[in-house]
Design a protein around this motif. Structure first.
Motif, short mmCIF file in Angstrom:
data_model
loop_
_atom_site.label_atom_id
_atom_site.label_comp_id
_atom_site.label_asym_id
_atom_site.label_seq_id
_atom_site.Cartn_x
_atom_site.Cartn_y
_atom_site.Cartn_z
N ASN A 84 13.29 -4.59 -2.06
CA ASN A 84 13.64 -5.93 -2.51
C ASN A 84 12.56 -6.42 -3.47
N ALA A 85 12.99 -6.98 -4.56
CA ALA A 85 12.04 -7.51 -5.54
C ALA A 85 12.67 -8.70 -6.24
N LYS A 86 11.81 -9.53 -6.81
CA LYS A 86 12.29 -10.64 -7.62
C LYS A 86 11.30 -10.87 -8.75
N SER A 88 8.70 -12.79 -10.75
CA SER A 88 7.68 -13.76 -10.38
C SER A 88 7.50 -14.80 -11.48
N SER A 116 6.22 -2.66 -14.32
CA SER A 116 6.19 -3.83 -13.46
C SER A 116 4.76 -4.09 -13.02
N LEU A 118 2.80 -5.98 -10.09
CA LEU A 118 2.97 -6.59 -8.78
C LEU A 118 2.08 -7.83 -8.70
N ILE A 121 3.33 -9.98 -2.58
CA ILE A 121 4.34 -9.52 -1.62
C ILE A 121 4.55 -10.65 -0.64
N ASP A 124 10.66 -11.94 3.27
CA ASP A 124 12.00 -12.36 2.88
C ASP A 124 12.38 -13.61 3.68
N VAL A 132 9.48 -8.79 0.14
CA VAL A 132 10.00 -8.92 -1.21
C VAL A 132 8.81 -8.82 -2.17
N LEU A 133 8.93 -7.94 -3.15
CA LEU A 133 7.89 -7.82 -4.16
C LEU A 133 8.15 -8.84 -5.27
N ASN A 134 7.13 -9.59 -5.63
CA ASN A 134 7.21 -10.50 -6.78
C ASN A 134 6.63 -9.75 -7.97
N LEU A 135 7.47 -9.52 -8.98
CA LEU A 135 7.09 -8.67 -10.11
C LEU A 135 7.20 -9.40 -11.44
#
Length: 172
Positions: A84-86, A88, A116, A118, A121, A124, A132-135
């Motif tokens: 899971n990522a979004k 940032s 990406s 990072l 983190i 969720d 969820v990774l904020n990228l």
């Protein structure tokens, strides 16, 4: 995947009891396509409804206790193939991303060389045992790097998100 299919081919029933199933643990489950997949348990609601994440394909589902099988240790060595990522630092201009926003984003990133960064983190919001990774995404496929966040803001479909970012190692 081939080894997983071979290992579970003859499995007919689950030996698990509801108390054996723990959120965050990974199990094997038989999908409606007849194939076995690695699934991470998100939440046990009751024996007839267990929320899971298909950790190699990136989608959620609800399964019954009978569909979960203990995963053999050799299948735990491979990390998740879907995470899971979004993005940032931005949020949708509207209350949520529209279908047109998603299509524009897909056009921006599909078949591109992306890097990406990072940023953090986080846990969720819906599934507390998931991360969820904020990228920040950067398209490096052209001579000039393209920062995806900036393109979405310029296009008018995203705005800066002034919510403070909490740095985390993912263990909270």
């Amino acid at each position: 995947m081939t080894s997983l299919q071979e290992a579970y081919r003859a499995t007919l029933y689950s030996p698990l009891q509801i108390d054996d199933v723990q959120p965050g643990n990974i199990y094997a489950s038989k999908h409606k396509d007849g194939k076995w997949y690695r699934t991470s348990v998100i939440k046990v609601i009751n024996p007839g409804s267990i929320a899971v994440f298909y950790c190699d394909f990136g989608y959620y589902n609800h399964l019954t206790l009978q569909q979960l099988i203990p995963l053999q240790p050799q299948f735990l060595e491979l990390p998740y193939q879907a995470i899971n990522a979004k993005l940032s630092g931005i949020k949708p201009k509207q209350s949520k991303w529209t279908m047109d926003d998603c299509k524009f984003f897909q056009k921006l990133v599909l078949r591109k060389s992306l890097v990406s960064i990072l940023v953090s983190i986080e846990t969720d919001e819906l599934y507390k045992c998931d991360k969820v990774l904020n990228l920040k995404l950067i398209d490096t496929s052209t001579e000039t790097d393209v920062h995806i966040n900036e393109v979405l803001i310029r296009k008018g479909i995203a705005v800066l998100d002034d919510t403070p970012v909490t740095l985390s190692n993912g263990n909270n």
